[in-house]
Design a protein around this motif. Structure first.
Motif, short mmCIF file in Angstrom:
data_model
loop_
_atom_site.label_atom_id
_atom_site.label_comp_id
_atom_site.label_asym_id
_atom_site.label_seq_id
_atom_site.Cartn_x
_atom_site.Cartn_y
_atom_site.Cartn_z
N UNK A 51 0.80 -1.22 0.00
CA UNK A 51 0.00 0.00 0.00
C UNK A 51 0.84 1.28 0.00
N UNK A 52 2.14 1.16 0.13
CA UNK A 52 2.96 2.36 0.27
C UNK A 52 2.92 3.29 -0.94
N UNK A 53 2.91 2.75 -2.14
CA UNK A 53 2.91 3.60 -3.33
C UNK A 53 1.65 4.45 -3.40
N UNK A 54 0.51 3.84 -3.19
CA UNK A 54 -0.75 4.60 -3.27
C UNK A 54 -0.89 5.58 -2.11
N UNK A 55 -0.45 5.21 -0.92
CA UNK A 55 -0.53 6.12 0.22
C UNK A 55 0.45 7.29 0.06
N UNK A 56 1.62 7.02 -0.47
CA UNK A 56 2.59 8.09 -0.72
C UNK A 56 2.03 9.08 -1.75
N UNK A 57 1.42 8.56 -2.81
CA UNK A 57 0.82 9.43 -3.83
C UNK A 57 -0.33 10.24 -3.23
N UNK A 58 -1.16 9.62 -2.40
CA UNK A 58 -2.25 10.34 -1.76
C UNK A 58 -1.72 11.46 -0.88
N UNK A 59 -0.70 11.17 -0.07
CA UNK A 59 -0.16 12.20 0.81
C UNK A 59 0.43 13.37 0.02
N UNK A 60 1.05 13.09 -1.10
CA UNK A 60 1.58 14.16 -1.94
C UNK A 60 0.45 15.08 -2.41
N UNK A 61 -0.65 14.50 -2.86
CA UNK A 61 -1.81 15.30 -3.28
C UNK A 61 -2.46 16.00 -2.09
N UNK A 62 -2.56 15.31 -0.98
CA UNK A 62 -3.17 15.88 0.23
C UNK A 62 -2.37 17.10 0.69
N UNK A 63 -1.05 17.01 0.62
CA UNK A 63 -0.21 18.12 1.05
C UNK A 63 -0.30 19.31 0.10
N UNK A 64 -0.71 19.09 -1.14
CA UNK A 64 -0.88 20.18 -2.11
C UNK A 64 -2.20 20.92 -1.90
N UNK A 65 -3.14 20.31 -1.22
CA UNK A 65 -4.46 20.92 -1.03
C UNK A 65 -4.37 22.16 -0.13
N UNK A 66 -5.17 23.14 -0.44
CA UNK A 66 -5.24 24.33 0.41
C UNK A 66 -6.35 24.12 1.44
N UNK A 67 -6.15 23.12 2.24
CA UNK A 67 -7.14 22.72 3.24
C UNK A 67 -6.55 22.96 4.63
N UNK A 68 -7.29 23.61 5.48
CA UNK A 68 -6.79 23.89 6.83
C UNK A 68 -7.08 22.76 7.81
N UNK A 69 -7.80 21.76 7.37
CA UNK A 69 -8.16 20.64 8.25
C UNK A 69 -6.94 19.77 8.54
N UNK A 70 -6.88 19.25 9.75
CA UNK A 70 -5.83 18.32 10.13
C UNK A 70 -6.20 16.87 9.81
N UNK A 71 -7.46 16.63 9.46
CA UNK A 71 -7.90 15.26 9.18
C UNK A 71 -7.13 14.70 8.00
N UNK A 72 -6.83 13.42 8.06
CA UNK A 72 -6.08 12.77 6.98
C UNK A 72 -6.92 12.69 5.71
#
Length: 81
Positions: A51-72
């Motif tokens: 699952x590491x590849x898909x989770x790493x890709x998700x985190x990269x996109x999540x970190x790009x979001x202009x979202x102030x929420x701390x939720x994963x």
């Protein structure tokens, strides 16, 4: 979300309480930190390699979001017309 559930064995209730800082995919032993809830103790759960590849890709996109929420996991806002 499915990758994290399958790769770690955490429950859906635990998954919905995760914050961005709880998931660590880098380093020698990727894991997810689960906070104490009810009778279950706080713990770190290793993540299976599949699952590491898909989770790493998700985190990269999540970190790009202009979202102030701390939720994963967050739902993106709908696009403006």
């Amino acid at each position: 979300m499915v990758a994290l559930l399958a790769a770690s064995g955490i429950t859906s209730a635990e998954l919905k309480r995760l914050k961005r800082a709880n998931l660590v995919v880098g380093g020698i032993r990727p894991d997810v930190a689960i906070a104490k809830s009810g009778p279950r103790l706080a713990r770190k759960v290793p993540i299976d390699a599949f699952a590491l590849e898909v989770l790493t890709a998700y985190l990269a996109k999540r970190d790009e979001m202009t979202c102030t929420s701390e939720w994963l996991f967050v739902a993106p806002l709908p696009a403006s017309p």
